[in-house]
Design a protein around this motif. Structure first.
Motif, PDB file in Angstrom:
ATOM      1  N   SER A  28     -63.295  11.060 -25.215  1.00  0.00           N
ATOM      2  CA  SER A  28     -63.597  10.677 -24.484  1.00  0.00           C
ATOM      3  C   SER A  28     -64.376   9.532 -24.636  1.00  0.00           C
ATOM      4  O   SER A  28     -64.518   9.079 -25.583  1.00  0.00           O
ATOM      5  CB  SER A  28     -64.896  12.253 -23.577  1.00  0.00           C
ATOM      6  N   TYR A  29     -65.347   8.718 -23.219  1.00  0.00           N
ATOM      7  CA  TYR A  29     -66.119   7.857 -23.799  1.00  0.00           C
ATOM      8  C   TYR A  29     -67.293   7.655 -23.435  1.00  0.00           C
ATOM      9  O   TYR A  29     -67.676   8.872 -22.002  1.00  0.00           O
ATOM     10  CB  TYR A  29     -65.192   6.600 -23.538  1.00  0.00           C
ATOM     11  N   GLY A  44     -58.206   5.267 -29.041  1.00  0.00           N
ATOM     12  CA  GLY A  44     -59.546   5.307 -28.538  1.00  0.00           C
ATOM     13  C   GLY A  44     -59.502   4.654 -26.895  1.00  0.00           C
ATOM     14  O   GLY A  44     -58.873   3.945 -26.291  1.00  0.00           O
ATOM     15  N   ALA A  45     -60.667   5.169 -25.632  1.00  0.00           N
ATOM     16  CA  ALA A  45     -60.584   4.706 -25.014  1.00  0.00           C
ATOM     17  C   ALA A  45     -62.213   3.738 -24.301  1.00  0.00           C
ATOM     18  O   ALA A  45     -63.134   4.167 -25.199  1.00  0.00           O
ATOM     19  CB  ALA A  45     -61.047   6.043 -23.605  1.00  0.00           C
ATOM     20  N   ARG A  46     -61.412   2.949 -23.495  1.00  0.00           N
ATOM     21  CA  ARG A  46     -63.093   2.335 -22.989  1.00  0.00           C
ATOM     22  C   ARG A  46     -63.190   2.111 -22.140  1.00  0.00           C
ATOM     23  O   ARG A  46     -62.427   1.887 -21.007  1.00  0.00           O
ATOM     24  CB  ARG A  46     -62.907   1.126 -24.337  1.00  0.00           C
ATOM     25  N   ILE A  79     -60.516   2.574 -17.416  1.00  0.00           N
ATOM     26  CA  ILE A  79     -60.798   3.072 -18.522  1.00  0.00           C
ATOM     27  C   ILE A  79     -59.350   2.687 -19.292  1.00  0.00           C
ATOM     28  O   ILE A  79     -58.156   2.279 -18.778  1.00  0.00           O
ATOM     29  CB  ILE A  79     -60.370   4.490 -18.025  1.00  0.00           C
ATOM     30  N   GLY A  80     -59.938   1.284 -20.283  1.00  0.00           N
ATOM     31  CA  GLY A  80     -58.872   0.667 -21.101  1.00  0.00           C
ATOM     32  C   GLY A  80     -58.772   1.586 -22.500  1.00  0.00           C
ATOM     33  O   GLY A  80     -59.471   2.345 -23.113  1.00  0.00           O
ATOM     34  N   LEU A  81     -57.626   0.491 -22.914  1.00  0.00           N
ATOM     35  CA  LEU A  81     -57.544   1.301 -24.682  1.00  0.00           C
ATOM     36  C   LEU A  81     -56.916   1.033 -24.995  1.00  0.00           C
ATOM     37  O   LEU A  81     -57.244  -0.390 -25.160  1.00  0.00           O
ATOM     38  CB  LEU A  81     -55.641   2.452 -24.204  1.00  0.00           C
ATOM     39  N   SER A  82     -57.463   1.156 -26.983  1.00  0.00           N
ATOM     40  CA  SER A  82     -58.026   0.548 -27.840  1.00  0.00           C
ATOM     41  C   SER A  82     -57.508   1.521 -28.732  1.00  0.00           C
ATOM     42  O   SER A  82     -57.165   2.652 -29.175  1.00  0.00           O
ATOM     43  CB  SER A  82     -59.451   0.482 -27.990  1.00  0.00           C
ATOM     44  N   SER A 106     -70.804   1.922 -31.350  1.00  0.00           N
ATOM     45  CA  SER A 106     -71.378   1.300 -30.152  1.00  0.00           C
ATOM     46  C   SER A 106     -70.687   2.126 -28.534  1.00  0.00           C
ATOM     47  O   SER A 106     -70.836   1.341 -27.170  1.00  0.00           O
ATOM     48  CB  SER A 106     -70.066   0.498 -30.105  1.00  0.00           C
ATOM     49  N   GLY A 107     -70.921   3.323 -29.026  1.00  0.00           N
ATOM     50  CA  GLY A 107     -70.149   4.655 -27.604  1.00  0.00           C
ATOM     51  C   GLY A 107     -68.893   4.537 -27.329  1.00  0.00           C
ATOM     52  O   GLY A 107     -68.738   4.689 -25.974  1.00  0.00           O
ATOM     53  N   ALA A 108     -68.254   2.946 -27.849  1.00  0.00           N
ATOM     54  CA  ALA A 108     -66.581   3.040 -27.669  1.00  0.00           C
ATOM     55  C   ALA A 108     -65.822   4.528 -27.301  1.00  0.00           C
ATOM     56  O   ALA A 108     -65.363   4.980 -26.117  1.00  0.00           O
ATOM     57  CB  ALA A 108     -65.509   1.980 -28.497  1.00  0.00           C
ATOM     58  N   PHE A 109     -66.212   5.807 -27.864  1.00  0.00           N
ATOM     59  CA  PHE A 109     -65.745   7.384 -27.803  1.00  0.00           C
ATOM     60  C   PHE A 109     -66.563   8.057 -28.401  1.00  0.00           C
ATOM     61  O   PHE A 109     -67.308   7.690 -28.951  1.00  0.00           O
ATOM     62  CB  PHE A 109     -64.170   6.696 -28.349  1.00  0.00           C
ATOM     63  N   LEU A 110     -66.149   8.756 -28.140  1.00  0.00           N
ATOM     64  CA  LEU A 110     -67.023  10.529 -27.976  1.00  0.00           C
ATOM     65  C   LEU A 110     -65.928  11.634 -28.168  1.00  0.00           C
ATOM     66  O   LEU A 110     -64.826  11.636 -27.855  1.00  0.00           O
ATOM     67  CB  LEU A 110     -67.726  10.300 -26.748  1.00  0.00           C
ATOM     68  N   TYR A 111     -66.138  12.256 -29.105  1.00  0.00           N
ATOM     69  CA  TYR A 111     -65.716  13.396 -29.882  1.00  0.00           C
ATOM     70  C   TYR A 111     -65.895  14.148 -29.285  1.00  0.00           C
ATOM     71  O   TYR A 111     -67.088  15.093 -28.425  1.00  0.00           O
ATOM     72  CB  TYR A 111     -66.048  13.153 -31.554  1.00  0.00           C
TER      73      TYR A 111
END
Length: 768
Positions: free
Chosen positions: A277-278, A342-344, A352-355, A748-753
């Motif tokens: 998640s993020y 990843g999600a941003r 929610i955008g993907l990276s 940077s908080g871009a994703f969260l395990y």
């Protein structure tokens, strides 16, 4: 005190024949002394013969399945209850009953340990932070460093040992917060045995392991551990994990004083990973929150593949009692490659955008460790001396993947057209999320060739001044040659080379006011080379090479850590229960920092400008509380603070991905001879995103840390039943309350395990 390995062997045929002859002789002699029976009653001791399977952990205390008696590292010469350091040991039984298999998940549950995130060969959290200090390269197997950012499994492990506090005298460079050492299963000449474990569970969980030992003669044996496992990540389809593994061990007793061990280990891990998640940014109104209900955004073409092949040889020579020579040699190759999604979140935290995150790494390494250990007396003083040397040659090649996105962009991203799976109201706008990006992936060229040769010498001694008083100390020199050929983003090539020496030491005193109670105080240091982490080339943002504008490496000093610890260990109930308490203070100087503004990817400004400290207490209990109740319970309360930084705003902040309070309790209750049940509860307090080893990211406008990982409590349960002497069954339910919890945040908080959701498994075990 002579060190033993606590291996219980069955009575051999020859021993049984001798025993029978002795009993017969006693019976035949009865008439001869019967006339004296009235004058003197002779009472013989009861002879008790215990059958103990050879496939059990040889380092544990008999009858206490969670309590290890000794370390598997031959250099730890004292029993763990008499070792003046904090060492958490997780036994094979404890690992199995917890229902965890990957080393990352096992270690992350322990107090004082968190996991981190990263890029370029290390993106998926196979990195550890011990007492606030980076430890991703401080992973060992049987006392030798196990380099490479790979997936690690537990199918061939007897126990896992987590040493907390600087461990450089034993471990060498790095080990500033501690080290993780896995002790592997070895062949036994006791007798033949076979064990099969078959598991099935929810979310297409399948796991099969085979543990077979062949006693070829009185002196030679071979043991094989095999693994196949496959599982979907609960609730996160199409993300999944697959494992193939083999560990082959052979032992040969060349003579009464010489023994040889040979090992081969292979693991293939093919994962389709889920970045979870993020978390939304913090504002003046409060901390941002993770999106708990975010759908799985893993793409069909995502992968995280690891391959490990290692060969290890060990020679044990004991020409006479009290003197041992141990030589260990290892050659290994590992590879790790990944393309993950990843999600941003948008500015409103909803869209929610993907990276894409990607990289590959190949590692080749050779190591040889030579130890001479002696126990002797000089007058009234008893010495336990270790003198050794170690040579290692480690080569790491890092690279990237090129990719083309064939899917159509549908939003604006940070760098142009973006790929969003929700709109600004949070509604799903993509029908096929897993096929949305539709990437073509090509492996690219290497961008970093990292090489370090190290020659080390060390000497340690533990001196028993009296039965109640001991002192210990040691010193180690690591002399290394470093080179790193780095290809920049502009295709420029730079070769960084330098050599240096690292001196480290430890010292301590132990007092035993009671026979089973030890009080101790110790001091230790650790240093890591400038560029000690091999996976980031010339970027010191995650531990890569840290340089100044003129690339003068002499100005890049090693990070230096000093630790003080006082503690107590109380061994109770015939050494079946150990109580521990420790207070520690760790200071790290010359911490690498990036002083280049917000980007963190330019070599500008100062280096070695940071300083921080971590202090805290750790309480522990492990072993049998009663004959039926066993467990391991630990609590760590810590405080971290940045003391110096190139940016004065960082001073006073806590460290990134650092949990102040952590607790874990795993218990088992033997209700009947056949039935046992228990569970595990884990608590971790909140953490904040940022660059490991430095200050957590802080939002000055909001007046709070930028990205928060919330605290969590999770629980697991198990029930096991012994169907017959040879067959048993165990049911595990992990995350029994189906808690949404998160284990680490990208800086940077871009994703969260995200931790795994609830899973139930059934494991059938057969021994024959």
């Amino acid at each position: 005190m002579r060190r033993t390995t606590n291996i219980r062997r069955p009575v051999s045929l020859r021993q049984r024949a001798t025993l029978a002859a002795g009993v017969s002789a006693v019976l035949l002699a009865q008439p001869a002394f019967a006339q004296d029976a009235e004058e003197e009653e002779v009472q013989l001791d009861t002879l008790e013969i215990k059958d103990h399977t050879a496939d059990s952990n040889p380092y544990t205390v008999e009858g206490a399945p969670y309590k290890a008696r000794i370390s598997g590292d031959v250099r730890r010469t004292k029993p763990l209850a008499e070792t003046p350091a904090t060492i958490t040991v997780l036994t094979e039984t404890q690992i199995e009953e917890a229902g965890t298999t990957d080393l990352k998940n096992i270690v992350a549950m322990q107090p004082g340990v968190t996991i981190g995130t990263g890029e370029n060969g290390n993106a998926f959290g196979d990195r550890y932070i011990i007492r606030g200090e980076e430890a991703r390269s401080d992973v060992f197997v049987d006392g030798l460093r196990d380099p490479g950012m790979t997936t690690r499994e537990s199918f061939a492990v007897d126990q896992i040992e987590i040493t907390k506090g600087p461990s450089a005298t034993f471990a060498g460079r790095g080990a500033t917060g501690g080290a993780v050492n896995s002790i592997t299963k070895q062949a036994s000449t006791d007798y033949n045995f076979n064990r099969v474990d078959l598991g099935i569970g929810t979310d297409d969980y399948y796991r099969a392991t085979l543990d077979s030992n062949w006693r070829l003669s009185d002196a030679v044996a071979v043991r094989a551990n095999l693994l196949y496992a496959q599982q979907d990540i609960p609730g996160r389809d199409p993300a999944d994990r697959e494992r193939w593994g083999a560990a082959i061990s052979g032992t040969a007793h060349i003579s009464d004083s010489v023994r040889v061990l040979l090992d081969y280990y292979h693991l293939t891990a093919n994962d389709k990973p889920d970045l979870g998640s993020y978390v939304t940014p913090s504002t003046a109104d409060g901390y941002g929150q993770p999106l708990d209900d975010i759908p799985s955004f893993t793409q069909n073409e995502d992968f995280l593949d690891s391959d490990v092949d290692t060969f290890t040889g060990r020679i044990f020579i004991e020409p006479f009692e009290g003197f041992r020579i141990v030589n260990l040699t290892r050659y290994g190759e590992t590879s790790n490659g990944y393309v993950t999604t990843g999600a941003r979140g948008g500015e409103d935290g909803v869209e929610i955008g993907l990276s894409t995150h990607q990289g590959w790494q190949e590692v080749e390494y050779f190591a040889n460790q030579f130890n001479v250990m002696g126990e002797f007396a000089t007058g009234s003083l008893r010495h336990n001396v270790i003198v050794g040397s170690e040579y290692s040659d480690q080569k790491v090649v890092n690279g990237t993947y090129g990719y083309t996105i064939n899917g159509e962009s549908n939003c604006e991203g940070r760098r142009g057209p973006g790929y969003c799976i929700t709109d600004d109201s949070g509604a799903i706008i993509v029908d096929d999320i897993s096929g949305f990006l539709d990437r073509d992936i090509v492996r690219g060229d290497a961008d970093s060739r990292w090489h370090v040769e190290t020659l080390s010498f060390y000497a340690m001694d533990t001196i028993d001044l009296a039965p109640w008083l001991s002192v210990n100390g040691g010193v180690r020199l690591d002399a290394f040659d470093y080179s790193n050929i780095v290809t920049g983003r502009d295709a420029s090539v730079t070769n960084y080379t330098y050599s240096d020496e690292l001196w480290n030491g430890h010292a301590g005193v132990s007092v035993k006011p009671l026979e089973n109670l030890m009080l101790y105080a110790n001091w230790g240091t650790a240093k890591n080379i400038n560029g000690g982490e091999s996976d980031l080339g010339a970027n010191c943002g995650y531990g890569g090479l840290c340089i100044t504008d003129d690339t003068d490496l002499n100005s890049g000093r090693p990070e230096s850590t000093t630790s003080y610890e006082i503690g107590a260990k109380w061994d109770l109930f015939d050494s079946r229960l150990l109580l521990t308490a420790a207070a520690f203070h760790v200071t790290k100087d010359d911490v690498y920092e990036i002083a280049s503004g917000s980007s963190g990817y330019d070599q500008e400004g100062n280096i070695n400008t940071g300083k921080h400290r971590v202090r805290g207490i750790e309480l522990g209990l492990v072993g049998n509380v009663t004959d039926r109740l066993s467990g391991q319970i630990a609590l760590t309360v810590m405080d971290a603070e940045v003391l110096e930084s190139y940016d004065p705003a960082n001073v006073g902040l806590t460290l990134a991905n650092f949990a102040d309070t952590q607790a874990t309790g795993q218990i088992r209750y033997q209700a009947t001879e056949a039935l046992a049940f228990g569970g595990t509860v884990t608590y971790k307090s909140e953490m904040f995103a940022g660059q490991p080893d430095t200050a957590a990211s802080f939002n000055t406008e909001a007046g709070r840390y930028s990205y928060r990982v919330p605290s969590y409590v999770t629980g697991d349960v198990f029930v096991s039943y012994k169907i017959s002497p040879n067959y048993s069954a165990r049911i595990n339910v992990t995350n029994v309350t189906d808690e949404d919890y998160y284990t680490a945040a990208y800086r940077s908080g871009a994703f969260l395990y995200k931790g795994d959701e609830r899973r139930a498994t059934l494991t059938l075990t057969g021994k024959f």
